[in-house]
Design an enzyme around this catalytic site. Structure first.
Site, short mmCIF file in Angstrom:
data_model
loop_
_atom_site.label_atom_id
_atom_site.label_comp_id
_atom_site.label_asym_id
_atom_site.label_seq_id
_atom_site.Cartn_x
_atom_site.Cartn_y
_atom_site.Cartn_z
N CYS A 1 0.76 -1.24 0.11
CA CYS A 1 0.05 0.17 0.20
C CYS A 1 0.78 1.28 -0.03
O CYS A 1 0.27 2.47 -0.24
CB CYS A 1 -0.82 -0.01 1.17
N CYS B 1 -12.58 0.74 8.68
CA CYS B 1 -11.90 0.12 7.80
C CYS B 1 -12.00 1.00 6.70
O CYS B 1 -13.04 1.35 6.20
CB CYS B 1 -12.31 -1.31 7.42
N SER B 2 -10.78 1.19 5.76
CA SER B 2 -10.88 1.85 4.40
C SER B 2 -11.61 0.85 3.55
O SER B 2 -11.57 -0.38 3.76
CB SER B 2 -9.80 2.20 4.16
N LYS C 1 -10.10 6.25 4.72
CA LYS C 1 -11.10 5.90 5.01
C LYS C 1 -12.65 6.46 4.17
O LYS C 1 -13.29 5.56 4.02
CB LYS C 1 -11.48 6.48 6.45
N HIS D 1 -9.35 3.75 -0.88
CA HIS D 1 -8.15 3.50 -0.67
C HIS D 1 -7.85 2.40 -2.00
O HIS D 1 -7.62 1.30 -1.59
CB HIS D 1 -7.86 2.55 0.45
#
Lengths: 351, 132, 384
Positions: free
Chosen positions: C83, C206-207, C328, C332
């Site tokens: 990421c 969570c994203s 978020k 992402h």
């Protein structure tokens, strides 16, 4: 040379399903099953357990008790009718997992519910012949009964492992006997998921004729009477059959002689593990000098019988691994029929 | 994502099946999986050690959205286990009531099926923790 | 080393973009960045992408993207650091221009994540963990950050409510970002009552899984002046690594790669945290934002949760964090995230942030991007 068991171990999964839970799904009469077959609940393997994992855990306990170097084990034999692979041995994975050397003889046995005692029989024979210092014999199953079939109430999971040796023996094998005939009471053809059976034919002409045939021959061979034995254990397809066989032979089914190794009412039929796991429950409590009488049964059909004498060594190693009874009685987790069918892969799904 | 991991899994058998770690002879630090070098010494000498299988939960979670080969198991507990030897190991906690896990609980390792690609594939075995 | 600046930015809408292909996403962002910069040609290109092989079955994407962006035969290469791929692509472009090897370099990032189902996406992301000793055991990224959250809670008393405040704040910001995947305001109760993904993380901690791309044009400050563009100078760049497996870290409640990358970036910039006005940080999970801020030194260990609750990291707070909405709310698309952070920094420093989320009088911003459970991290400091 006194050859026999130098270490034993059992492993029972913690999941259970009650007979009522199964009976309710199929519209069967639970009280009559309980009364007629003396079955109350059975063990169910978790989705991450199979014959190989159960065998490894039982063998690790046997190794703890035996206190030997696993690299000195000369043979690993697993008896089961539910080996995870049709082709590829269970024994190689077990041998690798418990730390055996590459110099080991390995074979998977299959003889319906008798395969476990067969593994013990051959393991014992090798050590007795002086071929190797130690041999491991395992009886393990994660047996399957077809949904709705009578076998579904009993087919369960568990494993027992025995290390045979000639030193520090805790239970000598004094006599053994095998009794065979071609009696087709239960079978499973290649590629079939569930076994077939011949209904009431599995009783009198199959289980009883074979078990009694072997037991009587063994009693004659050793020149002993049922009352000479502290304990007896038979193959336990249900609670009732071993009771009847034992009673007919003259064992006291209401005393510890019989009940110590009689686990099926709460465990179910662990197939190749059945009488071997019963034997582990007996060894957990047996005292030096006790005589033990064991007769297995495998459909198809045959029985292996053993007469053991417990030695002074047993008290030194008994507590080195956990006992069978607490695994049966404690830490239980009950499943619904839905969870059970998922765990056992009985639900038809999209591939 | 189905992959044939036969050789990859076979190669890791000492770790997956018997938890063979190694120990830097000089510092005594235990590594799992075994390492070839340490941050301090490219020529470090090691000896194999087998983890005893005893440990305690250092941190944990319950996986409720699982990756491809594990979807049938969810929800399943996953933890970082601090072993007796001091090295940490990530493992599932098998056979547990996911609502009753706590940090610090003692565990031992058991031999379990980890997953299989499908009913025709090789079965991958390894360690999982169970609460003592 | 030459002085280097960002002169052009481009970003796609983030979201579940059914009609957008992997390559078109990148081309849209790349084209926008080139047009924004006013450069006539680029000399070289870096494409940050985590897992095009698993998400869309495509490798060799430096070539693919150069081809479809119409810039062949320039050198073009994919960089991957899970990421943090975008952050690393940016850093490579910076190094190439700073070194004098090239004058104009495009740094982009892209991920097309929604062409596979959820279980496969979860698996693909999990390959950023140690495949043999984490992935094999059934680890997921929510699971790894959940274990960090649990350790942080056990050690510092951090609460789910504190985590929820991070999510609420980032959604407040993302609500004003026209490119965000989830431009919606939410409440603490919504977060706390949302479904559990990996205890103690709820789905709104969570994203999301996102399609998207972003690109920036990097050139010398001198060249930027010629272009007549506001030159946003790259004052500092740092990258660092840590163990790939979370279980190998001495302390699960801190992120050492982030800490070290920040130290390097600050040293290069000759600045301290006091010089920074705001930050875009890698809030792949709410707990990540807290631990990152503690690792950067913005808050003492265990104190970021209280700061979030007190509103210190809101746009109006003392140290605004993730004015873009963060991972978020903005979304992402893993390989694009590091570049999207730079895009937001540039917008804020140019004074071009949309819909009233522009921060007042900001001169210096920090972007922190990380891969896996923090095993790699980049930190960049930009100033106007």
């Amino acid at each position: 040379m006194a050859v026999g068991i130098i270490g034993w171990g059992s492993y029972l999964p913690r999941n259970r399903i009650k007979l009522e839970e199964i009976a309710a799904v199929w519209g069967a009469d639970a009280p009559s099953y309980k009364k007629g077959l003396l079955l109350y609940e059975k063990s169910v393997p978790a989705p991450d357990q199979d014959v190989i994992t159960l065998s490894v855990e039982a063998s690790r306990k046997a190794l703890k008790r035996a206190g030997i170097d696993p690299r000195k084990i000369g043979a690993v034999y697993i008896g089961s009718e539910s080996h995870p692979y049709a082709v590829k041995p269970s024994g190689t994975t077990v041998a690798e997992a418990i730390g055996c050397s590459n110099d080991v003889h390995c074979a998977d046995f299959e003889f319906a519910c008798k395969a476990g005692s067969e593994a013990m029989y051959v393991a014992h024979s090798h050590v007795k012949a002086g071929e190797m210092p130690y041999a491991l014999g395992i009886g393990a199953d994660t047996s399957q009964g077809a949904p709705g079939d009578a076998l579904e109430y009993s087919a369960s999971a568990g494993a027992a492992a025995f290390i045979m040796g000639a030193e520090n023996v805790v239970a000598t094998i004094d006599y053994s006997h095998s009794w065979m005939s071609d009696t087709p009471d239960f079978w499973r053809r290649e590629y079939e998921h569930y076994p077939q059976h011949a209904g009431r034919f599995t009783g009198e002409p199959a289980y009883f004729r074979t078990t009694m045939g072997c037991a009587n021959a063994l009693l004659e061979k050793c020149g002993m009477k049922p009352e000479d034995f502290a304990y007896c254990v038979f193959h336990q397809p249900n609670g009732k059959f071993p009771q009847r066989a034992a009673k007919k032979l003259g064992f006291d089914i209401n005393s510890e002689q019989f009940t110590t190794g009689w686990l099926t009412p709460w465990l179910g039929n662990t197939y190749s593990g059945s009488s071997p796991i019963g034997l582990t429950a007996i060894l957990d409590v047996a005292k030096p000098g006790d005589k033990i009488f064991m007769v297995s049964y495998g459909s198809g059909a045959g029985s292996d019988g053993f007469v053991f004498t417990v030695t002074d060594e047993i008290d030194k190693i008994r507590d080195k691994a956990d006992f069978t009874r607490p695994q049966l009685d404690e830490n239980k987790h009950y499943l619904t029929y839905g969870q059970y069918t998922k765990f056992r892969g009985k639900i038809l799904r999209n591939s | 994502m189905a992959q044939t991991l036969t050789a990859r899994v076979w190669r890791e058998q000492p770790q997956r099946y018997r938890m063979i770690a190694n120990k830097d002879k000089k510092s005594g630090k235990v590594y799992f999986p075994p390492r070839l070098v340490t941050p301090d010494d490219l020529n470090a000498e090691f000896e194999d050690v087998q983890l005893s299988g005893a440990g305690k939960i250092a941190s944990w979670t319950v996986i409720r959205v699982a990756p491809a080969p594990f979807t049938d198991l969810s929800p399943y507990a996953l933890a970082i286990i601090e072993t007796e030897e001091g090295v940490n190991v990530t493992a599932q906690i098998a056979d547990c009531d996911v609502e009753n896990i706590k940090t610090g609980m003692p565990v031992k390792f058991e031999f379990r099926k980890i997953y299989e690609d499908n009913e025709a594939s090789i079965i991958y075995y390894g360690y999982k923790a169970v609460i003592v | 080393m030459r002085d280097v600046a960002v002169v052009g930015i481009g970003i796609t809408k983030f979201g579940e973009l059914w009609e957008q292909s992997f390559r078109n996403l990148f081309v849209e962002a790349g084209k926008a960045a080139i047009l924004d910069s006013g450069v006539e040609k680029i000399d070289s290109m870096y494409v940050g992408c985590m897992s095009s092989g698993l998400f869309v079955g495509q490798e060799h994407i430096g070539c693919l993207m150069a081809d479809y962006l119409g810039v062949s035969p320039i050198p073009a290469v994919r960089v991957e650091s899970a990421c943090a791929s975008g952050g690393v692509a940016f850093r490579q472009a910076f190094i190439e221009v700073a070194s004098g090897m090239s004058d104009v370099v495009l740094a982009g990032g892209v991920e097309k994540m929604t062409d596979v189902d959820g279980a496969i996406a979860t698996y693909a992301l999990a390959t950023a963990a140690d495949a043999e000793y984490e992935g094999f055991q059934g680890v997921t990224f929510p699971g790894l950050y959940a274990m960090m959250a649990r350790a942080h809670m056990d050690r510092y008393g951090t609460t789910s409510e504190m985590l929820a405040h991070v999510s609420v704040k980032n959604h407040d910001n993302g609500n004003l970002n026209p490119y965000a995947q989830f431009p919606v305001k939410i409440t603490v109760d919504t977060v706390l009552n949302s479904v559990m993904v990996a205890d103690p993380l709820h789905i709104l901690d969570c994203s999301p899984v996102t399609d998207g791309a972003a690109a920036v044009i990097v050139t010398t400050v001198e060249n930027a002046k010629k272009l007549g563009k506001p030159a946003i100078r790259i004052a500092g760049s740092g990258m660092a690594t840590d163990s790939i497996a979370l279980h190998s870290r001495d302390d699960m409640t801190t992120l050492n790669a982030t800490k070290v990358a920040a130290e390097k970036a600050f040293a290069m910039a000759n600045m301290t945290l006091k010089d920074i006005d705001f930050a875009e940080v890698h809030d792949c999970f709410t707990i990540a934002e807290l631990i990152v801020l503690e690792s950067l030194g913005v808050y003492a260990p265990g104190k970021a949760g209280e700061a979030a609750m007190a509103g210190e990291t809101a746009r109006s707070g003392s140290f605004p964090v993730n004015p873009s909405g963060g991972l978020k709310s903005k979304g992402h698309p893993v390989g694009a995230t590091g570049i999207a952070q730079i895009v937001e920094l540039v917008k804020q420093l140019r004074g071009e942030a949309e819909n009233g989320r522009q921060l007042d009088n900001v001169k210096r911003g920090l972007a922190q991007n990380m891969g896996g459970s923090g095993g790699s991290a980049t930190v960049h400091i930009l100033e106007v």
